[in-house]
Design a protein around this motif. Structure first.
Motif, PDB file in Angstrom:
ATOM      1  N   ASP A  29       0.878  -0.871   0.253  1.00 19.70           N
ATOM      2  CA  ASP A  29      -0.426   0.236  -0.540  1.00 19.70           C
ATOM      3  C   ASP A  29       0.826   1.713  -0.431  1.00 19.70           C
ATOM      4  N   ARG A 112       6.486  -7.584   6.695  1.00 22.23           N
ATOM      5  CA  ARG A 112       6.025  -6.623   6.970  1.00 22.23           C
ATOM      6  C   ARG A 112       6.627  -6.496   7.954  1.00 22.23           C
ATOM      7  N   ARG A 117       4.374  -1.928   4.189  1.00 23.69           N
ATOM      8  CA  ARG A 117       2.831  -1.969   4.018  1.00 23.69           C
ATOM      9  C   ARG A 117       2.232  -2.723   3.229  1.00 23.69           C
TER      10      ARG A 117
END
Length: 120
Positions: A29, A112, A117
């Motif tokens: 993201d 992560r 993200r």
């Protein structure tokens, strides 16, 4: 006497599966940070350490071959060897697919953990 030629045909598939999952690139993201490629390479290396052909996968494949052989003994259209090979391929292939998914999960969780993200 018929000769069974299926194993040779499956060799390229089995060899291709050896690296499967470890080359996964997760979806992030937002923008990829400066360390993304370095972290991805490290996480992929970690995923490659996960053995896909572990004892559980081998046991599942052997069980599949046994079940296939029993079914082959009941079905006149297949030889016992063909049915056993079919069971081995189906169950063994499933076990390899599970290993591939596990490697993808390792890459995802590793990324992560390194602060990226990751959404998938």
């Amino acid at each position: 006497m018929r000769h069974l030629r299926i194993p040779a045909a499956l060799l390229p598939v089995a060899l291709a599966a050896c690296g499967a999952g470890a080359d996964y690139t997760p979806i992030v993201d937002g923008t990829r940070g400066a360390t993304f490629e370095h972290d991805l390479a490290a996480c992929r290396a970690l995923a490659r350490e996960q053995d896909q052909l572990n004892q559980e996968a081998i046991a599942a494949a052997v069980l599949g071959a046994g079940v296939g052989a029993m079914v082959g003994g009941l079905d006149d259209s297949l030889t016992v060897e063909e049915a056993a090979l079919g069971g081995l391929v189906i169950v063994g292939g499933s076990a390899l697919a599970d290993g591939t998914e596990k490697r993808e999960e390792i890459v995802t969780e590793c990324m992560r953990g390194r602060g990226h993200r990751v959404v998938g």
